[in-house]
Enzyme design. Structure first.
Site, short mmCIF file in Angstrom:
data_model
loop_
_atom_site.label_atom_id
_atom_site.label_comp_id
_atom_site.label_asym_id
_atom_site.label_seq_id
_atom_site.Cartn_x
_atom_site.Cartn_y
_atom_site.Cartn_z
N GLY A 186 0.79 -1.24 0.00
CA GLY A 186 0.00 0.00 0.00
C GLY A 186 0.82 1.27 0.00
O GLY A 186 0.30 2.35 0.31
N ASP A 192 1.06 -0.39 -13.17
CA ASP A 192 1.69 -1.22 -12.14
C ASP A 192 1.96 -2.63 -12.62
O ASP A 192 3.08 -3.13 -12.54
CB ASP A 192 0.79 -1.30 -10.90
CG ASP A 192 0.78 -0.03 -10.09
OD1 ASP A 192 1.10 1.03 -10.65
OD2 ASP A 192 0.45 -0.09 -8.89
N LEU A 238 4.44 1.36 -4.29
CA LEU A 238 5.55 0.70 -4.98
C LEU A 238 5.10 -0.52 -5.77
O LEU A 238 5.92 -1.35 -6.18
CB LEU A 238 6.66 0.31 -3.98
CG LEU A 238 7.28 1.48 -3.20
CD1 LEU A 238 8.42 0.98 -2.30
CD2 LEU A 238 7.79 2.57 -4.15
N GLY A 239 3.79 -0.64 -5.96
CA GLY A 239 3.28 -1.68 -6.85
C GLY A 239 3.34 -3.08 -6.27
O GLY A 239 3.47 -4.05 -7.02
N SER A 240 3.22 -3.20 -4.93
CA SER A 240 3.34 -4.53 -4.33
C SER A 240 2.17 -5.43 -4.74
O SER A 240 2.37 -6.62 -4.99
CB SER A 240 3.45 -4.44 -2.81
OG SER A 240 2.32 -3.78 -2.30
N SER A 241 0.96 -4.89 -4.82
CA SER A 241 -0.18 -5.76 -5.15
C SER A 241 -0.05 -6.26 -6.59
O SER A 241 -0.31 -7.44 -6.88
CB SER A 241 -1.52 -5.06 -4.91
OG SER A 241 -1.80 -4.12 -5.92
N ALA A 242 0.38 -5.39 -7.51
CA ALA A 242 0.54 -5.81 -8.90
C ALA A 242 1.65 -6.85 -9.02
O ALA A 242 1.53 -7.83 -9.78
CB ALA A 242 0.84 -4.61 -9.79
O1 PMV Z 1 -0.34 3.75 -5.63
P1 PMV Z 1 -0.19 2.78 -6.73
O2 PMV Z 1 1.09 2.04 -6.73
O3 PMV Z 1 -1.37 1.85 -6.85
O4 PMV Z 1 -0.15 3.64 -8.11
C1 PMV Z 1 -1.31 4.20 -8.62
C2 PMV Z 1 -1.02 4.97 -9.88
C3 PMV Z 1 -2.22 5.81 -10.32
O5 PMV Z 1 -1.81 6.51 -11.49
C4 PMV Z 1 -2.62 6.83 -9.28
C5 PMV Z 1 -3.43 4.95 -10.65
C6 PMV Z 1 -3.32 4.13 -11.92
O6 PMV Z 1 -4.18 3.27 -12.10
O7 PMV Z 1 -2.43 4.37 -12.73
#
Ligand code: PMV
Length: 314
Positions: free
Chosen positions: A105, A151, A108-112
């Site tokens: 959260g 992500d 840094l894209g941990s869920s993806a």
């Molecule tokens: O906070 P993160 O890692 O989920 O990044 C979201 C990036 C956004 O541009 C805010 C949303 C998206 O879907 O690209």
């Protein structure tokens, strides 16, 4: 006394580990949701997933560090994401285990990364990019509603990339490597809420908000020209301007501003929030000298922020 039995070679082979990267958005978050380009760099290690011995039929994902096992019917986001992924890939039985090397959260894209690594584990490899991306997108939709795709695309492809929603990602050439220092504000906000808050601004102040998003897109275009030249000064300037524009969209926090200012004061060429904002992480671009990296890291650590150093290579 009898001789000990000869040692037989172990028949146990450790399970194959399927990996995926995290990411840091250098420029263009939120604007990317509206079809503008974003510039992002993959972070490794992101996460690893492997097949465990199944305790029961069906699907499960165990994260030992959290002491939790997620299943499609347990109503948690991760359980529902696993269900969406498995349905997209047509898999009904698998016991997965995973480890995350990134804070959850924090932008840094941990869920993806977890989604892509799970997709690879369910597919048994990383050859089928199209199905990996389709599965990980279904996974990401559970967490983020309507993600741009930056992500999970970076998680699957790695590298430094310009990403456009619906078009995909192209590699951005780097003349030389760069060092990023990432600091965690310790604050958390939901990506879904932050994306919704920008949507509300687009609805209420369409002309001004769209101008801001277009200005962010111009920063990305400039940076994509500067990076292949090795011009980090321009990238840093673009990051600072991007931070101002993100702030004007009410996506920054006092804590993030303090961390960005400290990083710049210690010699970073640019600093900004990364990801959805409202908290999460900030990223600082450091010039080549190790001394600057150390000074920036020390300044952020002095403010109580956990930091990590990321080397982005050409
Ligand atoms: O906070 P993160 O890692 O989920 O990044 C979201 C990036 C956004 O541009 C805010 C949303 C998206 O879907 O690209």
């Amino acid at each position: 006394m009898t001789d000990p039995a000869p040692l037989s070679p172990s028949t146990h082979t450790p399970p194959r580990r399927y990996r995926a990267s995290g990411k840091v958005i250098l420029l263009g978050e939120h604007a990317v949701v509206y079809g503008h380009p974003a510039l992002a760099a993959a972070i490794t290690p992101g996460c690893e997933v492997w097949h465990a011995a199944p305790a029961a039929p069906g699907l499960s994902l165990t994260i030992a560090a959290w002491e939790r096992t997620f299943r499609p019917d347990d109503a948690s986001d991760l359980g529902r994401a696993l269900a969406a992924l498995a349905e997209t890939l047509g898999v009904t039985d698998a016991a997965l285990e995973g480890v995350l090397h990134l804070p959850g959260g924090g932008g840094l894209g941990s869920s993806a990364a977890l989604g892509v690594a799970c997709a690879r584990a369910l597919l048994g490899g990383d050859d089928d990019l199209e199905r990996t991306l389709a599965g990980a997108l279904a996974w990401e939709k559970v967490f983020h509603g309507n993600p741009s795709g930056v992500d999970h695309t970076l998680a699957a492809l790695g590298g430094v990339r310009r990403f456009v929603k619906g078009e995909g990602a192209s590699r951005v050439g780097l003349r030389r490597g760069m060092t990023l220092v990432i600091a965690d504000s310790g604050e958390r906000a939901s990506t879904r809420d932050m994306v919704a808050s920008v949507a509300a601004q687009v609805a209420h102040r369409p002309a001004e908000t769209r101008r801001t998003l277009e200005a962010i897109a111009a920063l990305v275009r400039n940076a994509c020209l500067a990076l292949p030249e090795g011009d980090f000064k321009t990238l840093g300037d673009m990051m600072n301007l991007n931070q101002m524009l993100l702030s004007s969209l009410l996506l920054s926090t006092e804590r993030l501003e303090t961390l960005c200012a400290a990083a710049r004061g210690a010699g970073a060429l640019g600093a900004k929030l990364t990801g959805a904002g409202g908290g999460g992480c900030m990223v600082a671009l450091c010039p080549d000298e190790a001394a600057t990296v150390a000074r920036v890291t020390a300044a952020l650590t002095a403010l109580g922020a956990p930091t990590r150093q990321v080397e982005v290579t050409p």
